[in-house]
Motif scaffolding. Structure first.
Motif, PDB file in Angstrom:
ATOM      1  N   MET A  94      45.165  32.574  42.125  1.00  0.00           N
ATOM      2  CA  MET A  94      45.751  33.687  41.393  1.00  0.00           C
ATOM      3  C   MET A  94      47.156  33.286  40.951  1.00  0.00           C
ATOM      4  N   PRO A  95      47.734  34.017  40.005  1.00  0.00           N
ATOM      5  CA  PRO A  95      49.094  33.694  39.548  1.00  0.00           C
ATOM      6  C   PRO A  95      50.085  33.649  40.719  1.00  0.00           C
ATOM      7  N   GLY A  96      51.088  32.799  40.595  1.00  0.00           N
ATOM      8  CA  GLY A  96      52.134  32.722  41.618  1.00  0.00           C
ATOM      9  C   GLY A  96      51.718  31.950  42.850  1.00  0.00           C
ATOM     10  N   ASP A  97      50.843  30.971  42.700  1.00  0.00           N
ATOM     11  CA  ASP A  97      50.379  30.154  43.827  1.00  0.00           C
ATOM     12  C   ASP A  97      49.754  30.995  44.944  1.00  0.00           C
ATOM     13  N   SER A 117      37.109  39.902  52.236  1.00  0.00           N
ATOM     14  CA  SER A 117      38.079  39.341  51.303  1.00  0.00           C
ATOM     15  C   SER A 117      39.475  39.402  51.900  1.00  0.00           C
ATOM     16  N   ARG A 118      40.241  38.395  51.593  1.00  0.00           N
ATOM     17  CA  ARG A 118      41.669  38.394  51.929  1.00  0.00           C
ATOM     18  C   ARG A 118      42.376  38.126  50.617  1.00  0.00           C
ATOM     19  N   MET A 119      43.193  39.106  50.189  1.00  0.00           N
ATOM     20  CA  MET A 119      43.789  38.976  48.863  1.00  0.00           C
ATOM     21  C   MET A 119      45.241  39.403  48.832  1.00  0.00           C
ATOM     22  N   PRO A 120      46.026  38.662  48.047  1.00  0.00           N
ATOM     23  CA  PRO A 120      47.412  39.061  47.854  1.00  0.00           C
ATOM     24  C   PRO A 120      47.468  40.330  47.008  1.00  0.00           C
ATOM     25  N   THR A 121      48.399  41.198  47.350  1.00  0.00           N
ATOM     26  CA  THR A 121      48.615  42.420  46.580  1.00  0.00           C
ATOM     27  C   THR A 121      50.075  42.464  46.152  1.00  0.00           C
TER      28      THR A 121
END
Length: 162
Positions: A94-97, A117-121
């Protein structure tokens, strides 16, 4: 909860989640408000999401074959097309490494799937467990979705069943 209706002249098949499912807003708790609040989404964005879901159908197209699970979700808010191999972690840059990871497992392929799922928010990292289970209610086959989200930063957790 989503359902497919069968008439009495055509008995229901043994049961598989393969096919097209439409969110039944009259069952369970279809609102995603608590989920989105736990994720740290702004009130304005939550209201826009609720408006979009109220005005348009949420459709899931599912294809479950052997150890492969494919879902295409179409809604006013989110379109998603995801194909997973059971037991193999999928990584999405995803954007931003940042990296999102997804792992699907099933104890009863075609009738149940667990997607972790493990996801950046915007506000840290969220862990999501999405369980889709096929159940029968009389002549209806119901696909129940249970979403549990945990915000790693705040420790807040919310479960939505739809």
């Amino acid at each position: 909860m989503m359902h497919t209706n069968y008439n009495r002249a055509t008995p229901p098949p043994l049961g598989t989640m393969n096919g097209t499912w439409i969110l039944d807003k009259s069952r369970g708790s279809p609102s995603m408000r608590g989920y989105l609040e736990t994720m740290g989404v702004t009130e304005l964005a939550i209201e826009a999401h609720e408006k979009g879901e109220a005005e348009h159908e949420t459709i899931h197209q599912i294809d479950f074959a052997d150890n492969r699970f494919r879902i295409k979700k179409v809604s006013r808010v989110t379109d998603l097309d995801l194909e997973l191999t059971l037991g193999e972690e999928f990584r999405q840059n995803m954007p931003g490494d940042r990296v999102k990871t997804v792992l699907a497992t099933s104890e009863c392929p075609g009738q149940e799937v667990r997607i972790e799922s493990r996801m950046p928010t915007m506000n840290g990292v969220a862990n999501v467990v999405d369980v889709k289970s096929l159940v029968r209610e009389g002549d209806l086959l119901i696909l129940v979705q249970t979403l549990t989200i945990t915000n790693e930063l705040t420790g807040k957790q919310h479960t939505t069943t739809r």
